[in-house]
Scaffold this active site. Structure first.
Site, PDB file in Angstrom:
ATOM      1  CG  HIS A 147      -1.207   3.625   4.482  1.00  0.00           C
ATOM      2  ND1 HIS A 147      -2.456   3.207   4.870  1.00  0.00           N
ATOM      3  CD2 HIS A 147      -0.582   2.545   3.964  1.00  0.00           C
ATOM      4  CE1 HIS A 147      -2.598   1.916   4.576  1.00  0.00           C
ATOM      5  NE2 HIS A 147      -1.467   1.487   4.033  1.00  0.00           N
ATOM      6  CG  ASP A 175      -4.370   5.536   6.543  1.00  0.00           C
ATOM      7  OD1 ASP A 175      -3.235   5.370   7.035  1.00  0.00           O
ATOM      8  OD2 ASP A 175      -4.771   4.888   5.557  1.00  0.00           O
ATOM      9  CB  SER A 201      -0.944   0.013   1.201  1.00  0.00           C
ATOM     10  OG  SER A 201      -0.215  -0.160   2.400  1.00  0.00           O
TER      11      SER A 201
END
Ligand SMILES: *[C@@H]1O[C@H](CO)[C@@H](O)[C@H](O)[C@H]1NC(C)=O
Ligand SMILES: *[C@@H]1O[C@H](CO)[C@@H](O)[C@H](O)[C@H]1NC(C)=O
Ligand SMILES: *[C@@H]1O[C@H](CO)[C@@H](O)[C@H](O)[C@H]1NC(C)=O
Ligand SMILES: *[C@@H]1O[C@H](CO)[C@@H](O)[C@H](O)[C@H]1NC(C)=O
Length: 376
Positions: A346, A343, A44
């Site tokens: 990340h 978040d 991610s």
């Protein structure tokens, strides 16, 4: 930044003056940098829409994701651009197409992004055998991403010679990958000492073998980033809160988790140095994401940041009381560019920009930054 329009001109002039080879490629249509393509692999930190293309209801497809740069969610796990986006821009390439959203050679003519959020270095089967709940572990580990890459390579280069040429003129971003091999078992409450720490040599070996595959196919420049400082990540800080001040460093990060990330990174660097290659033609660059993020956590104000609390979250400890706590109903900070974590898991675009510059120009790259090769 009043003179920003001049900034791209200067390196280009230097290039034209100093690098005869590159002056030619700089003038060639479509290829205006020292690498004509960029291919990326990972999770991610690098995924720009692959997982989202498979999971239309994922929270990264809701605001506030993407609010800072794109003004809409794009499938990136960020408020804006990722490290890979800044690297592409520095090479004067467009945003890379996520592999799963492209179809034709034309979609991938300047590269492709194979990273999938949640992806691991080790195979899906490995984690099944470990007895983990596979719901959040996508079956697109490094081996799968490499197979996807080979398909794209054949699409772009029907002949052996064309493929060799593509490989030699492309930049490869191999990672960050491996962080999820640890995250998944951590988030499923597995034992650090008995189950998670022993994964390190296996994860490193997997990354090593992926780098060897790329070199075997003819890659000449591969960037392999290490893990980030896990002990500075809000979700981990919330999960492993401690009443012992000695567990924290001066920046407020958990020492034992940062030590663990360092253990992974040391092993990775050792292995990268030993990969057999012709050093006159093949460069393997270690991307020190760890060092770059740690610098920000240690001197946040110097770099324009405030604290370790996630920008978008559920109001719990570190604004990250649960695993996916950022969605359309969340509490969002007014200025993400001042936060380190977007978040809870990340980083913000502002952090990714700093990390990308550090890998492109130094000092967060070894033995040399990416762009040093573009200056001859
Ligand atoms: C996905 O979201 C749409 C629109 O919000 C909704 O109608 C649909 O039921 C959701 N699907 C799943 C599998 O949750
Ligand atoms: C696996 O995880 C998912 C998502 O967190 C959860 O909904 C599901 O109940 C879990 N399954 C088992 C067997 O624990
Ligand atoms: C892990 O442990 C925490 C705290 O005991 C619990 O809230 C959480 O549900 C557990 N997670 C899993 C996946 O078992
Ligand atoms: C959004 O996140 C909160 C926790 O931050 C959670 O309670 C809520 O269920 C989430 N909403 C959706 C639609 O996923």
């Amino acid at each position: 930044m009043a003179s920003s329009s001049l900034v791209p001109v200067l390196p280009l002039l230097l290039l034209l003056l100093v690098c005869p080879d590159m002056a030619v490629s700089a003038a060639a249509p479509g290829g205006s940098s020292c690498y004509t393509r960029l291919f990326s692999f990972g999770d991610s930190i690098t995924d720009a829409g692959n997982l989202a293309s498979l999971s239309p209801n994922i929270s990264v497809l809701e605001p506030p994701y993407g609010e800072t740069f794109f003004g809409r969610p794009t499938g990136r796990f960020c408020d804006g651009r990722l490290i890979v986006d800044f690297i592409a821009a520095a090479l004067r390439l467009p945003f890379l197409a996520p592999y799963l959203t492209g179809r034709t050679a034309n979609d991938f003519r300047q590269g492709a992004n194979f990273a999938v959020a949640g992806a691991t270095a080790l195979s899906h089967d490995f984690f099944r055998d470990m007895g983990l709940n596979l719901t959040l572990i996508p079956p697109y580990s490094l081996d799968v991403q490499l197979e996807w890459f080979k398909r794209v390579l054949h699409l772009l280069g029907p002949t052996e010679q064309e493929r060799k040429d593509i490989m030699s003129r492309s930049l490869f971003l191999m990672g960050e990958i491996g962080g999820n091999d640890y995250n998944h078992p951590f988030f499923q409450n597995r034992s650090f000492a008995a189950e998670i720490k022993p994964l390190v040599p296996k994860v490193i070996q997997k990354i090593e073998s992926a780098v060897k595959v790329l070199i075997g196919l003819g890659a000449k420049t591969i960037v392999v980033p290490g893990n980030v400082p896990m002990g500075c990540i809000p979700r981990y800080l919330a999960m492993f809160r401690s009443i012992n001040p000695g567990d924290y460093d001066a920046a407020g990060c958990l020492r034992w988790l940062n030590d663990f990330a360092e253990l992974h990174n040391r092993a990775l660097k050792r292995v990268l140095e030993r990969i057999p290659r012709d050093p006159t033609t093949v460069t393997v660059i270690y991307g020190d994401y760890y060092g770059a993020v740690l610098e920000i956590t240690r001197n946040p104000h110097k770099h324009g940041f405030t604290n370790l609390i996630a920008c978008c979250g559920d109001g719990g400890p570190y604004n990250s009381g649960s695993l996916f706590s950022c969605n359309a109903t969340s509490i969002v900070c007014p200025d993400p560019s001042k936060r380190i974590s977007w978040d809870g898991i990340h980083f913000t675009e502002a952090v990714y920009r700093f990390v990308a510059r550090g890998v492109l120009d130094g000092p967060y790259a070894a033995p040399s930054p990416i762009l040093s090769k573009c200056r001859c």
